[in-house]
Design a protein around this motif. Structure first.
Motif, PDB file in Angstrom:
ATOM      1  N   LEU A   1       0.828  -1.206   0.000  1.00  0.00           N
ATOM      2  CA  LEU A   1       0.000   0.000   0.000  1.00  0.00           C
ATOM      3  C   LEU A   1       0.862   1.255   0.000  1.00  0.00           C
ATOM      4  CD1 LEU A   1      -2.837  -0.994   2.507  1.00  0.00           C
ATOM      5  CD2 LEU A   1      -2.951  -0.901   0.011  1.00  0.00           C
ATOM      6  N   ASP A   2       1.943   1.235   0.801  1.00  0.00           N
ATOM      7  CA  ASP A   2       2.862   2.377   0.801  1.00  0.00           C
ATOM      8  C   ASP A   2       3.568   2.525  -0.544  1.00  0.00           C
ATOM      9  OD1 ASP A   2       2.184   3.007   3.348  1.00  0.00           O
ATOM     10  OD2 ASP A   2       3.961   2.134   4.300  1.00  0.00           O
ATOM     11  N   LYS A   3       3.828   1.397  -1.205  1.00  0.00           N
ATOM     12  CA  LYS A   3       4.445   1.462  -2.533  1.00  0.00           C
ATOM     13  C   LYS A   3       3.516   2.157  -3.529  1.00  0.00           C
ATOM     14  CE  LYS A   3       7.466  -2.572  -2.156  1.00  0.00           C
ATOM     15  NZ  LYS A   3       7.754  -3.950  -2.655  1.00  0.00           N
ATOM     16  N   ILE A   4       2.223   1.865  -3.415  1.00  0.00           N
ATOM     17  CA  ILE A   4       1.258   2.522  -4.300  1.00  0.00           C
ATOM     18  C   ILE A   4       1.250   4.029  -4.052  1.00  0.00           C
ATOM     19  CG2 ILE A   4      -1.196   2.746  -4.855  1.00  0.00           C
ATOM     20  CD1 ILE A   4      -1.498  -0.240  -4.222  1.00  0.00           C
ATOM     21  N   THR A   5       1.217   4.400  -2.752  1.00  0.00           N
ATOM     22  CA  THR A   5       1.254   5.827  -2.393  1.00  0.00           C
ATOM     23  C   THR A   5       2.536   6.481  -2.879  1.00  0.00           C
ATOM     24  OG1 THR A   5      -0.057   5.355  -0.419  1.00  0.00           O
ATOM     25  CG2 THR A   5       1.090   7.469  -0.496  1.00  0.00           C
ATOM     26  N   ASP A   6       3.661   5.785  -2.696  1.00  0.00           N
ATOM     27  CA  ASP A   6       4.954   6.312  -3.124  1.00  0.00           C
ATOM     28  C   ASP A   6       4.979   6.540  -4.629  1.00  0.00           C
ATOM     29  OD1 ASP A   6       7.921   6.715  -2.170  1.00  0.00           O
ATOM     30  OD2 ASP A   6       8.053   5.522  -4.002  1.00  0.00           O
ATOM     31  N   ASN A   7       4.472   5.591  -5.390  1.00  0.00           N
ATOM     32  CA  ASN A   7       4.451   5.730  -6.854  1.00  0.00           C
ATOM     33  C   ASN A   7       3.572   6.891  -7.289  1.00  0.00           C
ATOM     34  OD1 ASN A   7       6.166   3.540  -7.230  1.00  0.00           O
ATOM     35  ND2 ASN A   7       4.484   2.060  -7.374  1.00  0.00           N
ATOM     36  N   VAL A   8       2.412   7.040  -6.620  1.00  0.00           N
ATOM     37  CA  VAL A   8       1.508   8.144  -6.969  1.00  0.00           C
ATOM     38  C   VAL A   8       2.175   9.490  -6.700  1.00  0.00           C
ATOM     39  CG1 VAL A   8      -0.651   9.284  -6.345  1.00  0.00           C
ATOM     40  CG2 VAL A   8      -0.591   6.813  -6.631  1.00  0.00           C
ATOM     41  N   LEU A   9       2.849   9.620  -5.541  1.00  0.00           N
ATOM     42  CA  LEU A   9       3.510  10.873  -5.194  1.00  0.00           C
ATOM     43  C   LEU A   9       4.617  11.209  -6.190  1.00  0.00           C
ATOM     44  CD1 LEU A   9       3.773  10.574  -1.295  1.00  0.00           C
ATOM     45  CD2 LEU A   9       2.290  12.097  -2.588  1.00  0.00           C
ATOM     46  N   ARG A  10       5.401  10.194  -6.562  1.00  0.00           N
ATOM     47  CA  ARG A  10       6.499  10.442  -7.501  1.00  0.00           C
ATOM     48  C   ARG A  10       5.976  10.775  -8.897  1.00  0.00           C
ATOM     49  NH1 ARG A  10      11.362   9.196  -5.247  1.00  0.00           N
ATOM     50  NH2 ARG A  10      11.265   7.991  -3.299  1.00  0.00           N
ATOM     51  N   GLU A  11       4.906  10.109  -9.307  1.00  0.00           N
ATOM     52  CA  GLU A  11       4.296  10.426 -10.600  1.00  0.00           C
ATOM     53  C   GLU A  11       3.713  11.835 -10.588  1.00  0.00           C
ATOM     54  OE1 GLU A  11       4.157   8.927 -13.516  1.00  0.00           O
ATOM     55  OE2 GLU A  11       5.445   7.301 -12.831  1.00  0.00           O
ATOM     56  N   ALA A  12       3.071  12.205  -9.469  1.00  0.00           N
ATOM     57  CA  ALA A  12       2.515  13.560  -9.360  1.00  0.00           C
ATOM     58  C   ALA A  12       3.625  14.601  -9.417  1.00  0.00           C
ATOM     59  CB  ALA A  12       1.721  13.703  -8.066  1.00  0.00           C
ATOM     60  N   SER A  13       4.741  14.328  -8.722  1.00  0.00           N
ATOM     61  CA  SER A  13       5.870  15.258  -8.751  1.00  0.00           C
ATOM     62  C   SER A  13       6.412  15.428 -10.163  1.00  0.00           C
ATOM     63  CB  SER A  13       6.975  14.752  -7.815  1.00  0.00           C
ATOM     64  OG  SER A  13       8.135  15.548  -7.933  1.00  0.00           O
ATOM     65  N   SER A  14       6.571  14.315 -10.854  1.00  0.00           N
ATOM     66  CA  SER A  14       7.079  14.376 -12.229  1.00  0.00           C
ATOM     67  C   SER A  14       6.113  15.123 -13.154  1.00  0.00           C
ATOM     68  CB  SER A  14       7.317  12.958 -12.748  1.00  0.00           C
ATOM     69  OG  SER A  14       7.725  12.970 -14.095  1.00  0.00           O
ATOM     70  N   HIS A  15       4.810  14.851 -12.950  1.00  0.00           N
ATOM     71  CA  HIS A  15       3.794  15.498 -13.795  1.00  0.00           C
ATOM     72  C   HIS A  15       3.782  17.012 -13.603  1.00  0.00           C
ATOM     73  CE1 HIS A  15       0.017  16.194 -15.882  1.00  0.00           C
ATOM     74  NE2 HIS A  15      -0.482  16.737 -14.794  1.00  0.00           N
ATOM     75  N   PHE A  16       3.801  17.444 -12.336  1.00  0.00           N
ATOM     76  CA  PHE A  16       3.746  18.878 -12.076  1.00  0.00           C
ATOM     77  C   PHE A  16       5.052  19.568 -12.442  1.00  0.00           C
ATOM     78  CE2 PHE A  16       0.159  17.638  -9.310  1.00  0.00           C
ATOM     79  CZ  PHE A  16      -0.790  18.523  -9.800  1.00  0.00           C
ATOM     80  N   LYS A  17       6.161  18.845 -12.395  1.00  0.00           N
ATOM     81  CA  LYS A  17       7.416  19.414 -12.879  1.00  0.00           C
ATOM     82  C   LYS A  17       7.347  19.680 -14.377  1.00  0.00           C
ATOM     83  CE  LYS A  17      11.060  18.079  -9.666  1.00  0.00           C
ATOM     84  NZ  LYS A  17      12.314  17.319  -9.505  1.00  0.00           N
ATOM     85  N   GLN A  18       6.744  18.752 -15.097  1.00  0.00           N
ATOM     86  CA  GLN A  18       6.575  18.952 -16.539  1.00  0.00           C
ATOM     87  C   GLN A  18       5.668  20.141 -16.823  1.00  0.00           C
ATOM     88  OE1 GLN A  18       5.214  15.252 -18.218  1.00  0.00           O
ATOM     89  NE2 GLN A  18       7.143  14.184 -17.841  1.00  0.00           N
ATOM     90  N   LEU A  19       4.559  20.239 -16.049  1.00  0.00           N
ATOM     91  CA  LEU A  19       3.652  21.372 -16.239  1.00  0.00           C
ATOM     92  C   LEU A  19       4.358  22.687 -15.922  1.00  0.00           C
ATOM     93  CD1 LEU A  19       0.296  20.084 -14.679  1.00  0.00           C
ATOM     94  CD2 LEU A  19       0.886  20.319 -17.100  1.00  0.00           C
ATOM     95  N   LEU A  20       5.146  22.701 -14.825  1.00  0.00           N
ATOM     96  CA  LEU A  20       5.870  23.908 -14.456  1.00  0.00           C
ATOM     97  C   LEU A  20       6.880  24.285 -15.526  1.00  0.00           C
ATOM     98  CD1 LEU A  20       6.465  26.093 -12.342  1.00  0.00           C
ATOM     99  CD2 LEU A  20       8.074  24.512 -11.261  1.00  0.00           C
ATOM    100  N   SER A  21       7.543  23.281 -16.083  1.00  0.00           N
ATOM    101  CA  SER A  21       8.511  23.536 -17.152  1.00  0.00           C
ATOM    102  C   SER A  21       7.825  24.145 -18.379  1.00  0.00           C
ATOM    103  CB  SER A  21       9.218  22.240 -17.524  1.00  0.00           C
ATOM    104  OG  SER A  21      10.117  22.443 -18.603  1.00  0.00           O
ATOM    105  N   GLN A  22       6.631  23.634 -18.691  1.00  0.00           N
ATOM    106  CA  GLN A  22       5.882  24.167 -19.829  1.00  0.00           C
ATOM    107  C   GLN A  22       5.445  25.607 -19.583  1.00  0.00           C
ATOM    108  OE1 GLN A  22       2.660  21.427 -20.474  1.00  0.00           O
ATOM    109  NE2 GLN A  22       4.016  19.729 -21.019  1.00  0.00           N
ATOM    110  N   VAL A  23       5.016  25.885 -18.341  1.00  0.00           N
ATOM    111  CA  VAL A  23       4.604  27.252 -17.998  1.00  0.00           C
ATOM    112  C   VAL A  23       5.793  28.206 -18.097  1.00  0.00           C
ATOM    113  CG1 VAL A  23       3.787  28.735 -16.131  1.00  0.00           C
ATOM    114  CG2 VAL A  23       2.666  26.547 -16.558  1.00  0.00           C
TER     115      VAL A  23
END
Length: 347
Positions: A91-113
């Motif tokens: 369960l923690d692995k699922i949470t960890d993966n979601v957090l890391r994916e969210a971080s990567s996603h928002f970094k991409q959005l920030l880079s685009q902005v």
């Protein structure tokens, strides 16, 4: 965290209690099972001890990851995901993966902005440089003429020129740290250069300009320091009544910090407006009356001043006018400012 964990596991706790109760009922009512009272108490105590030990073990194991995430929530850094612990269960692995994916996603959005913002800034800077060509041509034409109508046009041209220049500086502001050159400059010379730049506007309102005090040298950037003076002087001219005067006064404090006072004889700033005059978009009572304020001039002046080691202060008492003071760091302290550290300016 403990109470929240207990709340999340209450169904398991109730199940364990129910199973213990069911076992106790079987022992009590089943005639085929013979257990003495001490053994009955021992069985229940042993069960509870095992359950408590198991519960504490699982609590520590299952909340280790959540506690680390909670700490990150309180002190969120740019690279927060690098501080995440290794997950202990699926369960923690699922949470960890979601957090890391969210971080990567928002970094991409920030880079685009940021990329879009850079493109917009480049477009704005290009447009400003393009429009400066016809403005320069207009200025050359006006300089060859000498009649009252041309003087009025020149004043309006100056206002357009100042707005264009301010927009150009706004596009460069995020990269200010890479866009300045330190020089030892005369404070009065910097003021005179801006007075000459705004002379047509002063003449239109018949404003006298006085320079008082002994000149002093400071270590600063000519372009950005003049930009600060220009924003303050523009406000002083805008809100000063005709046939008044503007005063520039230079001096050195007892701590050997040079300061420049820019004083006008305008309506002054209302006391309740003083704490907010450097806020972005704040126009104040005078700005609403004149209906000509954008709320950017003093905000930009303060933003630039904070970056190059100049302290801005305002003194105003209605209706006696306003005094804006620029206090410069000394030459040695400026190196601290240049490295992005805070310099204290004694007053």
């Amino acid at each position: 965290m403990l109470l929240r964990y207990v709340s999340s596991k209450k169904s398991w706790i109730l199940l364990s209690i129910s199973l213990l109760g069911l076992t106790d009922l079987l022992i009590i009512f089943d005639q085929g099972v013979s257990v003495t009272p001490p053994s009955f108490i021992y069985l229940n105590a042993l069960y509870m001890i095992v359950f408590i030990v198991f519960f504490i073990w699982r609590y520590r194991k299952e909340t280790r990851y959540l506690e680390a995430v909670s700490k990150l929530q309180k002190d969120m850094q740019t690279n927060w995901f690098e501080s995440l612990p290794h997950p202990d269960n699926e369960l923690d692995k699922i949470t960890d993966n979601v957090l890391r994916e969210a971080s990567s996603h928002f970094k991409q959005l920030l880079s685009q902005v940021k990329e879009a913002q850079l493109i917009e800034n480049d477009f704005t800077a290009s447009w400003i440089h393009e429009i400066k060509t016809p403005l320069t041509a207009m200025k050359l034409i006006m300089d060859t003429q000498s009649n009252p109508d041309i003087s009025k046009i020149e004043t309006e041209w100056l206002r357009i020129h100042l707005l264009v220049e301010r927009q150009l500086y706004m596009t460069r502001l995020p990269a200010l740290e890479a866009d300045y050159v330190l020089e030892r400059l005369s404070v009065q010379r910097l003021a005179i250069e801006e007075i000459q730049e705004l002379a047509p506007w002063c003449m239109e309102k018949n404003l006298a300009v006085n320079i008082e005090g002994n000149d002093a040298a400071v270590v600063t950037d000519r372009k950005w320091c003049r930009f600060i003076i220009r924003q303050i002087l523009t406000n002083a001219i805008k809100y000063s009544p005709s046939d008044r005067s503007l005063t520039f006064r230079t001096a050195v404090t007892e701590h050997e910090n040079v300061y420049l006072d820019i004083m006008d004889e305008g309506p002054g700033i209302q006391p309740h407006d003083l704490p907010r005059i450097f806020d972005k978009g704040f126009t104040g009572g005078n700005g609403r009356i004149h209906n000509a304020a954008t709320g950017l001039g003093l905000y930009l002046a303060q933003s630039v001043a904070a970056k190059i080691g100049i302290k801005l202060q305002v003194h105003s008492s209605q209706p006696q006018g306003t005094t804006m003071r620029l206090t410069f760091t000394d030459s040695n302290a400026f190196e601290t400012v240049r490295r992005g550290q805070t310099t204290h300016i004694p007053l």
